[in-house]
Design an enzyme around this catalytic site. Structure first.
Site, PDB file in Angstrom:
ATOM      1  N   CYS A   3     -36.858 -29.971  -5.017  1.00  0.00           N
ATOM      2  CA  CYS A   3     -37.572 -30.537  -3.876  1.00  0.00           C
ATOM      3  C   CYS A   3     -36.956 -30.061  -2.565  1.00  0.00           C
ATOM      4  O   CYS A   3     -37.673 -29.738  -1.606  1.00  0.00           O
ATOM      5  CB  CYS A   3     -37.580 -32.065  -3.960  1.00  0.00           C
ATOM      6  SG  CYS A   3     -35.939 -32.825  -4.078  1.00  0.00           S
ATOM      7  N   HIS A  19     -30.316 -37.309   1.227  1.00  0.00           N
ATOM      8  CA  HIS A  19     -31.267 -37.409   0.116  1.00  0.00           C
ATOM      9  C   HIS A  19     -31.323 -38.829  -0.438  1.00  0.00           C
ATOM     10  O   HIS A  19     -30.301 -39.479  -0.652  1.00  0.00           O
ATOM     11  CB  HIS A  19     -30.848 -36.440  -0.995  1.00  0.00           C
ATOM     12  CG  HIS A  19     -31.944 -36.086  -1.943  1.00  0.00           C
ATOM     13  ND1 HIS A  19     -32.496 -36.981  -2.834  1.00  0.00           N
ATOM     14  CD2 HIS A  19     -32.597 -34.910  -2.148  1.00  0.00           C
ATOM     15  CE1 HIS A  19     -33.427 -36.381  -3.535  1.00  0.00           C
ATOM     16  NE2 HIS A  19     -33.518 -35.135  -3.137  1.00  0.00           N
TER      17      HIS A  19
END
Length: 459
Positions: A270, A297
Site C-alpha cells: 500500500c 502507518h
C-alpha cells in the site's frame, strides 16, 4: 440526474464522475458535494445546471463501455474558445465511443479471492459494486474452515458490516447448504481449503480464473505457483510485495511491464503504491537526487491489541496504545517501478493507534530549485489531467485529517497545505487509505490483466 446516471451505467456500462468522484449510486447530497469539490481544485465553481445537459446528451447516444468525467467536460466547454454548440462539443469528446455499445471484445473474467481478510473483503465490495458491467465476475472466496459452526454466517457478517468502511451498500444472504453468499444478487461460492493446491475450480464452473491472493503467506513464484496447479486458474495477483524475480507492479506507473505470458504478479505494498506515483511526477519535472520516506502507518492485524509475544521488534506492544517504530521496505521497493531512484531513498515507519488511513512524508532533495506555488500547481495538474490522475489525488483544505480520506479510491492524496519548499529541498505529505485505496489499485491491475480497462474521457 440520478436516473440518467443509472441508465448510462446499466444500459451502456458507462461510469460517470465529477473530477474523478464517481456519481453512480450516490445521493443528491453526494452529487452536490462532488460539484463543490471542483471549486477546491479549479478555483471556480461547477453547477449541476452545467453538467445536467451533458448527461442528457450522453443518454441519447449509443456509447460503448467507458468512464466519462462530465465535470471535466463541462469545465472544458466553459474554457473553450470555439464557437460550438454544447451537443457538438460533447459528441466530439466521446466520438470514439459512439455506436460502440458492444465494443468490448473481451470475454467475461472469473475472479477468485484467496483469503477474506481486510483486503479480500474490500476487493469483494469493489467487484460486487461493479458486477454486471465490469467484465469481471467474482465467483469464489477461499478460506480455512473456522472453528465456529456458523462459519459461513460469520464470513457474511464481516462483509455486511465494517467498523471502518461502514455497512455494505446492498443486501446479503447466505445459502448454508451450498456454501454460497449472495451479495446484491452475486453468487459467491465459499470454498474451504488449507492450501492453494487443494481446489478444483472447474467443479464449481469456474474457468480461467485470476486468483487474487491476499493472505500474504506465499510471496515468491514457487509458493504462489501452487494456485496455478489447480484446474480452472490462469493467473495470480499477490496483494503484498513479491520476492525473488516477481514483477512488483504499481498501476499507473509501470503496469505496462505486464506481459501476456506473466502468470504471477505482485501488486506491491500500500505504501509503495501511495508514494511511487508522486515520486514519478516529481522525478519527471524536477528530478530527485536523494531523500527519505517516513510513513505514519495505521496499525494492522499483524500487531497485538495488548502486549504479547511477537517475533518482530517492538510489535509485541499494544497497537492501540502505542506509537511503534517499525520498518518499511517501500522506499527500496520504489526502485522496482522507478529504476532511476535505485539507492537514492531511505525509509522508516511509525505504526500509530488508528485503524486506517496512513501518511507518507517525502523529504526530498531535488535536482532543480522550485517554490511551494510551482510545486503544488504542478501536482494539482498531475492529479487532475495526467495519466496518473487515478493514482494521485489533491487536497487544498486547511482542515482535513486522516478520517476524511477513508474510502478514497486514489493511491495517494497530496496535502498541498502542508507542502514545504526551500530551494531544491521539499517536504511532501501524502495521505493514503492503506486498505481501500490500495484495493482499488489491485483492482486496476486485475482489470488490466483481464483486458477490461475501459477508455476514459476526456483523455
Amino acid at each position: 440526474m440520478i436516473p440518467l446516471v443509472g441508465h448510462l451505467y446499466r444500459e451502456n456500462n458507462v461510469v460517470t464522475s465529477i473530477y474523478g468522484r464517481s456519481i453512480i449510486n450516490r445521493t443528491v447530497v453526494d452529487i452536490i458535494k462532488a460539484h463543490k469539490y471542483v471549486r477546491q481544485v479549479e478555483g471556480t465553481p461547477l453547477c449541476v445546471r452545467e453538467t445536467w445537459p451533458i448527461l442528457e446528451i450522453l443518454s441519447r447516444l449509443e456509447l460503448g463501455p467507458s468512464r466519462i468525467d462530465i465535470g471535466k467536460i463541462a469545465t472544458g466547454y466553459k474554457n473553450s474558445n470555439e464557437a460550438v454548440e454544447l451537443e457538438d462539443y460533447v459528441r466530439g469528446q466521446v466520438s470514439e465511443l459512439i455506436n460502440a455499445k458492444n465494443g468490448s471484445d473481451h470475454e467475461e473474467q472469473d475472479v477468485v479471492l484467496y483469503g477474506f481478510g481486510r483486503i479480500g473483503r474490500l476487493m469483494a465490495r469493489i467487484l460486487i459494486q461493479r458486477a454486471g458491467g465490469s467484465g469481471m465476475n467474482l465467483r469464489a472466496i477461499i478460506v480455512r474452515k473456522g472453528k465456529a459452526e456458523n462459519d459461513l454466517q460469520k464470513r457474511a457478517s464481516l462483509l455486511r458490516r465494517d467498523s471502518v468502511h461502514g455497512p455494505f451498500n446492498g443486501t446479503i444472504s447466505v445459502d448454508e447448504e451450498n456454501n454460497v453468499i449472495f451479495a446484491n444478487g452475486v453468487a459467491i461460492q465459499v470454498i474451504y481449503a488449507n492450501s492453494p493446491d487443494q481446489v478444483d475450480y472447474t467443479d464449481y464452473g469456474i474457468n480461467n480464473a485470476i486468483v487474487v491472493d491476499n493472505t500474504g503467506v506465499w510471496r515468491d513464484a514457487e509458493g504462489l505457483g501452487q494456485h496455478l496447479q489447480c484446474k480452472g486458474t490462469s493467473k495470480v495477483i499477490l496483494t503484498a510485495p513479491g520476492k525473488g524475480e516477481l514483477k512488483n507492479v504499481v498501476y499507473g506507473v509501470n503496469h505496462n511491464i505486464i506481459e501476456e505470458s506473466d502468470n504471477i504478479i505482485s501488486a506491491a505494498s500500500c505504501t509503495t503504491n501511495a508514494i511511487t506515483p508522486v515520486l514519478k511526477a516529481i522525478c519527471d519535472k524536477f528530478g530527485v537526487e536523494n531523500g527519505h520516506v517516513e510513513t505514519v502507518h495505521s496499525y494492522t492485524n499483524d500487531q497485538n491489541l495488548i502486549d504479547n509475544y511477537h517475533k518482530g521488534a517492538r510489535r509485541g506492544r499494544s497497537a492501540a496504545l502505542n506509537m511503534v517504530i517499525s520498518e518499511t521496505g517501500a522506499a527500496k521497493a520504489v526502485s522496482k517501478a522507478l529504476p532511476q531512484l535505485e539507492g537514492k531513498l531511505s525509509g522508516n515507519a511509525i505504526r500509530v493507534p488508528t485503524p486506517n488511513v496512513s501518511m507518507a512524508i517525502l523529504n526530498l532533495n531535488l535536482s532543480t530549485n522550485t517554490d511551494v506555488e510551482e510545486l503544488n500547481n504542478y501536482l494539482r495538474e498531475m492529479a487532475l489531467y495526467s495519466d496518473l490522475k487515478k493514482q494521485i489525488d489533491y487536497t487544498n483544505s486547511h482542515e482535513v485529517v486522516s478520517s476524511d480520506f477513508v474510502g478514497n479510491r486514489n493511491a495517494g492524496i497530496v496535502d498541498s497545505r502542508a507542502t514545504i519548499v526551500n530551494g531544491n529541498r521539499c517536504v511532501l505529505y501524502v495521505w493514503y487509505d492503506n486498505e481501500f485505496g490500495y484495493s482499488c489499485q489491485v483492482n486496476r491491475i486485475l482489470q488490466h490483466m483481464s483486458g477490461n480497462m475501459h477508455k476514459s474521457v476526456p483523455a
